[in-house]
Motif scaffolding. Structure first.
Motif, short mmCIF file in Angstrom:
data_model
loop_
_atom_site.label_atom_id
_atom_site.label_comp_id
_atom_site.label_asym_id
_atom_site.label_seq_id
_atom_site.Cartn_x
_atom_site.Cartn_y
_atom_site.Cartn_z
N PRO A 28 0.81 -1.22 0.00
CA PRO A 28 0.00 0.00 0.00
C PRO A 28 0.84 1.27 0.00
O PRO A 28 1.89 1.33 0.65
N VAL A 29 0.38 2.25 -0.76
CA VAL A 29 1.02 3.57 -0.75
C VAL A 29 0.58 4.33 0.48
O VAL A 29 1.36 4.99 1.17
N PHE A 30 -0.72 4.25 0.80
CA PHE A 30 -1.26 4.80 2.03
C PHE A 30 -2.58 4.10 2.32
O PHE A 30 -3.14 3.41 1.46
N ASP A 31 -3.07 4.24 3.55
CA ASP A 31 -4.31 3.59 3.97
C ASP A 31 -5.37 4.66 4.23
O ASP A 31 -5.10 5.71 4.80
N LEU A 32 -6.59 4.34 3.81
CA LEU A 32 -7.73 5.20 4.07
C LEU A 32 -8.88 4.34 4.60
O LEU A 32 -8.97 3.16 4.30
N GLY A 33 -9.75 4.96 5.39
CA GLY A 33 -10.98 4.29 5.77
C GLY A 33 -10.86 3.30 6.90
O GLY A 33 -11.52 2.25 6.87
N GLU A 41 -11.93 10.74 5.91
CA GLU A 41 -11.49 9.35 5.81
C GLU A 41 -12.52 8.36 6.34
O GLU A 41 -12.29 7.16 6.35
N SER A 42 -13.66 8.86 6.79
CA SER A 42 -14.75 8.00 7.24
C SER A 42 -15.74 7.85 6.09
O SER A 42 -16.43 8.80 5.72
N PHE A 43 -15.81 6.65 5.51
CA PHE A 43 -16.63 6.41 4.34
C PHE A 43 -17.88 5.61 4.71
O PHE A 43 -17.82 4.69 5.52
N GLU A 44 -18.99 5.96 4.05
CA GLU A 44 -20.23 5.21 4.25
C GLU A 44 -20.31 4.02 3.29
O GLU A 44 -20.62 2.91 3.69
N ARG A 45 -20.04 4.26 2.01
CA ARG A 45 -20.12 3.19 1.02
C ARG A 45 -19.28 3.60 -0.19
O ARG A 45 -19.71 4.39 -1.02
N VAL A 46 -18.09 3.04 -0.30
CA VAL A 46 -17.20 3.36 -1.42
C VAL A 46 -17.71 2.67 -2.68
O VAL A 46 -17.87 1.45 -2.70
#
Length: 232
Positions: A28-33, A41-46
């Motif tokens: 990974p380059v970076f982490d999200l979610g 960075e808080s996702f409901e539905r990607v």
């Protein structure tokens, strides 16, 4: 299937075999979610993720109806869009794809519209797909490099379906990015459904949980058709 995106491109290509494919590892380059993430960075539905040539990552959040832009280190840059029916707003945010020069093409399934944004998230225009023959409710599969939008739809039945297991025809079509019909693609067999006849032309139907079907993918000039067997 191989294509140039301009109208004369449906032809067969060699079958790619998973057993002969080279394996590779991803870091990974970076982490999200993360589960405890807050703010952008808080996702409901990607519903889609795309990386621009600049390294910026765009995430479509179908729950919040937003496009969120992150830099190469994962830092939040901006958020565009919101729930609504105006320009640059969404009622149902789903399909997200890149077009030439890092333009973003976004589909709103509830309004049956497409919106085009530039690489900075500035709204440009919207369009609808023009009706073509008897195919109903075309939904995007992917975008070819030449600007042809590949869609899948369904054809209306003359009457109620017969009971039991069936596979409904899955016609593919191509449209340009102003919504005009370009031409037909292959007509495939879709996923397996189980139909329960209920009398007086009534019926109920549901996707077979472990039935056969197909999965579709679109690259810069390719339409990838892969059978699925019992892995729905």
């Amino acid at each position: 299937m191989i294509g140039d995106g301009e109208g004369r491109f449906w032809r067969r290509s060699p079958i790619w075999c998973l057993k002969s494919a080279n394996s590779f590892q991803l870091s990974p380059v970076f982490d999200l979610g993360a589960y405890d993430a807050e703010g952008p960075e808080s996702f409901e539905r990607v519903t889609g993720v795309r990386r621009l040539s600049s390294g910026v990552v765009v995430v479509a959040d179908g729950g919040a109806r937003e496009l969120r832009f992150f830099d190469e280190g994962g830092g939040h840059i901006r958020t565009v869009g919101r729930q609504g029916g105006g320009p640059g707003e969404f009622e149902g945010l789903g399909f997200l794809s890149l077009w030439r020069r890092d333009s973003l093409v976004v589909h709103d399934g509830r309004r049956c519209t497409f919106s085009v944004f530039d690489s900075a998230g500035q709204f440009g225009r919207s369009f609808r797909l023009e009706p073509a023959d008897s195919v109903r409710f075309p939904r995007p599969v992917g975008l070819l490099l030449g600007g042809a939008l590949v869609t899948r739809g369904f054809e209306p039945r003359d009457g109620p379906p017969a009971g039991g297991v069936s596979r409904r025809a899955l016609p593919l079509q191509r449209f340009d990015l102003i919504g005009s019909f370009i031409g037909h693609g292959p007509r495939l067999d879709g996923d397996e459904w189980f139909v329960l006849a209920m009398g007086n032309d009534g019926f109920a139907m549901a996707t077979m949980r472990f039935g056969d079907g197909i999965r579709l993918g679109v690259g810069p000039a390719d339409l990838i058709i892969m059978p699925s067997h019992g892995v729905n």
